[in-house]
Design an enzyme around this catalytic site. Structure first.
Site, short mmCIF file in Angstrom:
data_model
loop_
_atom_site.label_atom_id
_atom_site.label_comp_id
_atom_site.label_asym_id
_atom_site.label_seq_id
_atom_site.Cartn_x
_atom_site.Cartn_y
_atom_site.Cartn_z
CD GLN A 241 -3.14 -0.70 2.17
OE1 GLN A 241 -3.13 -1.39 3.17
NE2 GLN A 241 -4.03 0.26 1.98
CG HIS A 242 0.39 3.69 2.39
ND1 HIS A 242 -0.88 4.21 2.51
CD2 HIS A 242 0.55 2.87 3.46
CE1 HIS A 242 -1.45 3.75 3.60
NE2 HIS A 242 -0.61 2.93 4.20
CG ASP B 214 -0.27 -4.81 1.61
OD1 ASP B 214 -1.12 -4.01 2.04
OD2 ASP B 214 0.95 -4.72 1.88
#
Length: 460
Positions: free
Chosen positions: A71-72, A224
């Site tokens: 992520q991010h 994820d």
């Protein structure tokens, strides 16, 4: 027999599973490593993706594919679709001052109301602010920003047109400029972070095919944790505790959450529901560090920990070895408290490492329950869950019985389930039953948690 492929493009590696679409039966799998570091050239992910495809025996018989990804992250592209600079990963904390600035400029409560979360160093918005402030020449070239799994899906489609970028709601909800409650981008917050407007991926429907890789339909992908929830078949009332590079505690909910302290991120899931989540930077690596200090391996650490008494005779480890995200202490360090002659042994140190890591995750579970998130079942997954000591001690620290499914690639499995969903077009995604789940019970240890909190609060 229809086959689907699911990908887990994680921080450390790329893993591919190929499963039967209807039954979920595993047919074959493969993997390839990613380079170390907190910034990576996305081409390394591309090479690893194709190496993992090859290691899995190729995709000639696969009908649909989806990518679950870390992520991010921040992948910046210019007008021609070229990567501007190496991608900053979620665990790159150089943007912590930028996060503080953004929270100060808008206010934590306003951020929580707007996007369900308060920015921290992991979020894409804070990395964009860092880029604008520290690399203005690179920032001037940026025409679009996307997330790691967005970029891989876009590359599989063979596109170089930034207007064709797509993402999914779960990963969009971790950027800091998309609202799970409204399903819309907050371009005002994007401009606040970066100083100007830039292109962002279209947020696809949860069961949409966003393009093709040759004859293979491509589903939108997922962050994820949302992919892991899908792979586990998590439902409302399930809380998942995942012990990997980072530690996460997340739950499936029917309603969005917003919490102004920043402890709980109000993310979206991959099914149209919501995924309130608490993340710690220090999870399985605490076990690695404990093993190194005890001069043993992970199996040895587990044996040592189980040979020591609960509570390690007062030895307490605060596991902020790489700073910490929850609580938001990016510059903190780990510490050991209560060291005495009686507990100055490798076994006590091992026990304290396991208990300290689990206490950090238990704080995350507490934060969810304080928001009213129902807890009917706690599920323990991730590399750290392979430790017998972790499985045995977890219910005493978490205060709940713990269900431990067999080790698996649940992020990739969830991506495969999403790919199957894109093929079927049904109202709900396929949910495959996980065989071999074991349940662990233990008496809670509230006094250990109280002692941990005493030393934890000193770290702040």
């Amino acid at each position: 027999m229809r086959l689907v492929a699911g990908v887990d493009s994680s921080t450390q590696s790329c893993k591919v599973v190929i499963r039967q679409a209807e039954s979920g039966t595993l047919v074959r799998q493969g993997s390839a490593p990613h380079p170390a570091g907190t910034e990576v050239d996305p081409e390394a992910w591309w090479r690893a993706l194709h190496a993992a495809f090859a290691d899995a025996g190729g995709l000639d018989d696969v009908e649909a594919l989806a990518i679950g990804g870390q992520q991010h992250g921040m992948v910046c592209l210019d007008e021609a679709g070229q990567v501007v600079r190496p991608a900053l990963l979620w665990n790159d904390t150089r943007s912590a001052p930028a996060a503080d600035d953004l929270v100060r400029e808008l206010g934590a409560e306003a951020w929580a109301r707007a996007v369900g979360s308060v920015p921290v160093a992991a979020f894409t918005a804070t990395k964009l602010r860092w880029l604008a402030e520290h690399e203005p020449e690179n920032a001037a070239r940026v025409a679009a920003v996307c997330l790691p799994h967005d970029w891989l899906t876009w590359r599989l489609r063979g596109s170089t047109d930034i207007s064709e970028l797509t993402t999914d709601r779960s990963d969009a909800s971790g950027t800091g400029y998309w609202s799970p409650s409204t399903g819309e981008y907050r371009r005002d917050l994007l401009r606040l972070a970066f100083g100007r407007d830039i292109a962002v991926p279209r947020v696809a429907d949860v069961r949409e095919a966003v393009g093709r890789f040759g004859d293979i339909a491509l589903a939108p992908g997922a962050g994820d944790n949302a992919a892991a929830a899908l792979g586990l078949g998590a439902r409302v009332g399930d809380v998942v505790v995942s012990i990997g590079t980072s530690g996460t505690v997340f739950a499936v909910c029917d309603t969005p959450t917003a919490e102004a302290t920043g402890t709980v991120a109000g993310f979206a899931d991959a099914t149209g529901r919501f995924l309130p989540l608490v993340c710690t930077l220090n999870a399985a690596r605490v076990l690695d560090a404990g093993a190194a200090m005890a001069r043993t391996d992970l199996d040895g650490l587990s044996e040592l920990a189980l040979s020591a008494p609960p509570g390690a005779d007062g030895l307490t480890l605060i596991p902020y070895l790489e700073g910490e995200r929850t609580p938001n202490l990016p510059d903190a360090a780990g510490s050991i408290h209560g060291l005495r002659l009686a507990n100055a042994t490798a076994a006590h140190l091992a026990r304290a490492a396991v208990e300290g890591m689990l206490c950090g995750l238990a704080d995350g579970l507490d934060a969810l329950t304080e928001l009213g998130v129902p807890v009917q079942r706690v599920v323990l997954i991730g590399g750290g869950a392979r430790s017998e000591a972790v499985r045995t001690i977890a219910p005493a620290i978490l205060g709940h019985s713990v269900a431990v499914p067999p080790p698996g690639e649940y992020v990739a499995d969830g991506a495969a389930a999403q790919a199957g969903w894109a093929l079927s077009g049904t109202d709900e995604p396929p949910r495959h039953v996980t065989q071999g789940t074991e349940t662990y019970d233990a008496e809670p240890l509230p006094e250990l948690r109280e002692r941990y909190h005493e030393f934890r609060d000193r770290a702040a």
